[in-house]
Design an enzyme around this catalytic site. Structure first.
Site, PDB file in Angstrom:
ATOM      1  N   CYS A   7       0.654 -11.469   4.267  1.00 22.54           N
ATOM      2  CA  CYS A   7       1.003 -10.706   3.133  1.00 22.54           C
ATOM      3  C   CYS A   7       1.947  -9.377   3.336  1.00 22.54           C
ATOM      4  CB  CYS A   7      -0.392 -10.204   2.551  1.00 22.54           C
ATOM      5  SG  CYS A   7      -1.398  -9.034   3.332  1.00 22.54           S
ATOM      6  N   ASN A  10      -0.673  -6.695   5.371  1.00 20.21           N
ATOM      7  CA  ASN A  10      -1.766  -7.324   6.522  1.00 20.21           C
ATOM      8  C   ASN A  10      -3.148  -6.142   6.584  1.00 20.21           C
ATOM      9  OD1 ASN A  10      -2.009  -8.125  10.019  1.00 20.21           O
ATOM     10  ND2 ASN A  10      -2.802  -9.186   8.402  1.00 20.21           N
ATOM     11  N   CYS A  12      -5.021  -6.101   3.482  1.00 23.94           N
ATOM     12  CA  CYS A  12      -5.746  -6.396   2.239  1.00 23.94           C
ATOM     13  C   CYS A  12      -5.906  -8.037   2.164  1.00 23.94           C
ATOM     14  CB  CYS A  12      -5.168  -6.137   0.946  1.00 23.94           C
ATOM     15  SG  CYS A  12      -5.216  -4.050   0.790  1.00 23.94           S
ATOM     16  N   ARG A  13      -4.906  -8.567   1.507  1.00 22.49           N
ATOM     17  CA  ARG A  13      -5.211 -10.011   1.322  1.00 22.49           C
ATOM     18  C   ARG A  13      -5.159 -10.870   2.372  1.00 22.49           C
ATOM     19  NH1 ARG A  13      -0.153  -9.918  -2.687  1.00 22.49           N
ATOM     20  NH2 ARG A  13       0.392  -8.454  -0.722  1.00 22.49           N
ATOM     21  N   SER A  14      -4.291 -10.705   3.402  1.00 28.56           N
ATOM     22  CA  SER A  14      -3.976 -11.763   4.440  1.00 28.56           C
ATOM     23  C   SER A  14      -5.118 -11.705   5.549  1.00 28.56           C
ATOM     24  CB  SER A  14      -2.699 -11.803   5.246  1.00 28.56           C
ATOM     25  OG  SER A  14      -2.625 -10.497   5.795  1.00 28.56           O
ATOM     26  N   ASP A 122      -1.629  -8.174  -5.771  1.00 28.88           N
ATOM     27  CA  ASP A 122      -1.792  -7.304  -4.777  1.00 28.88           C
ATOM     28  C   ASP A 122      -2.934  -6.234  -4.933  1.00 28.88           C
ATOM     29  OD1 ASP A 122      -1.628  -5.495  -2.705  1.00 28.88           O
ATOM     30  OD2 ASP A 122       0.555  -5.575  -2.443  1.00 28.88           O
TER      31      ASP A 122
HETATM   32  P1  4NP Z   1      -1.567  -6.385   1.625  1.00 29.31           P
HETATM   33  O1  4NP Z   1      -1.543  -5.038   0.624  1.00 29.31           O
HETATM   34  O2  4NP Z   1      -0.006  -6.733   1.398  1.00 29.31           O
HETATM   35  O3  4NP Z   1      -2.365  -7.288   0.704  1.00 29.31           O
HETATM   36  O4  4NP Z   1      -2.132  -5.949   2.776  1.00 29.31           O
HETATM   37  C1  4NP Z   1      -0.580  -3.989   0.489  1.00 29.31           C
HETATM   38  C2  4NP Z   1      -0.964  -3.015   1.441  1.00 29.31           C
HETATM   39  C3  4NP Z   1      -0.284  -2.180   1.809  1.00 29.31           C
HETATM   40  C4  4NP Z   1       0.872  -1.638   0.902  1.00 29.31           C
HETATM   41  C5  4NP Z   1       0.949  -2.747   0.006  1.00 29.31           C
HETATM   42  C6  4NP Z   1       0.334  -3.792  -0.114  1.00 29.31           C
HETATM   43  N1  4NP Z   1       1.718  -0.365   1.278  1.00 29.31           N
HETATM   44  O5  4NP Z   1       2.474  -0.343   0.425  1.00 29.31           O
HETATM   45  O6  4NP Z   1       1.482   0.128   2.299  1.00 29.31           O
END
Ligand code: 4NP
Length: 155
Positions: A7, A10, A12-14, A122
């Protein structure tokens, strides 16, 4: 079967997909058939632990994610893993920007393994970690149905 979930951050989702998949695979007695990890397309969260709301959602379901810190996907990951699974279309474009073309057809979208293909929203932006949990669980179950081999199928 070696699977890398990917994702944007890295955190949250993945990682949720990684630890849900590890739990489901263990519960099904299939741990030796799978190697499972997760990585980011971006550099933004490198070294950071799983985001607390994601960690809490996993913990609610008895799943730990201790020790996981975010890392960015590499070209080497493309060679090593059998499947590189993005959470949303933008992840797929960003994965291809790292790997070049998908020469071996390894890159896929998580919910395309289910009967309801769609981007996993997200939760960093939506705050809806229940939706993430539901999608990730469906996706992992579909992956196990497709790639998990029961003992009788092995014989
Ligand atoms: P992820 O979520 O892609 O599911 O891990 C996010 C985590 C951090 C950010 C964006 C999405 N960020 O903007 O830092």
């Amino acid at each position: 079967m070696k699977i890398l979930f990917v994702c944007l951050g890295n955190i949250c989702r993945s990682p949720m997909a990684e630890f849900v998949m590890k739990k489901m695979v263990a519960d099904a007695g299939l741990s030796e058939q799978f190697e499972i990890a997760s990585a980011a397309t971006s550099t933004w969260e490198i070294g950071n632990p799983v985001y607390p709301p994601a960690r809490r959602k996993l913990a609610e379901h008895g799943i730990g994610c201790k020790g996981k810190t975010a890392r960015q996907m590499t070209r080497g990951d493309y060679d090593y893993y059998d499947l590189i699974i993005g959470m949303e279309q933008k992840n797929l474009r960003d994965i291809l920007a790292i790997t070049g073309e998908d020469r071996l057809g390894k890159v896929a979208l998580m919910m395309d393994f289910t009967d309801t293909p769609h981007d996993i929203a997200d939760p960093w932006y939506t705050g809806d970690f229940d939706a993430t949990w539901n999608d990730v669980s469906k996706g992992c179950a579909a992956l196990i149905a497709k790639y998990g081999q029961t003992k009788t199928e092995n014989q």
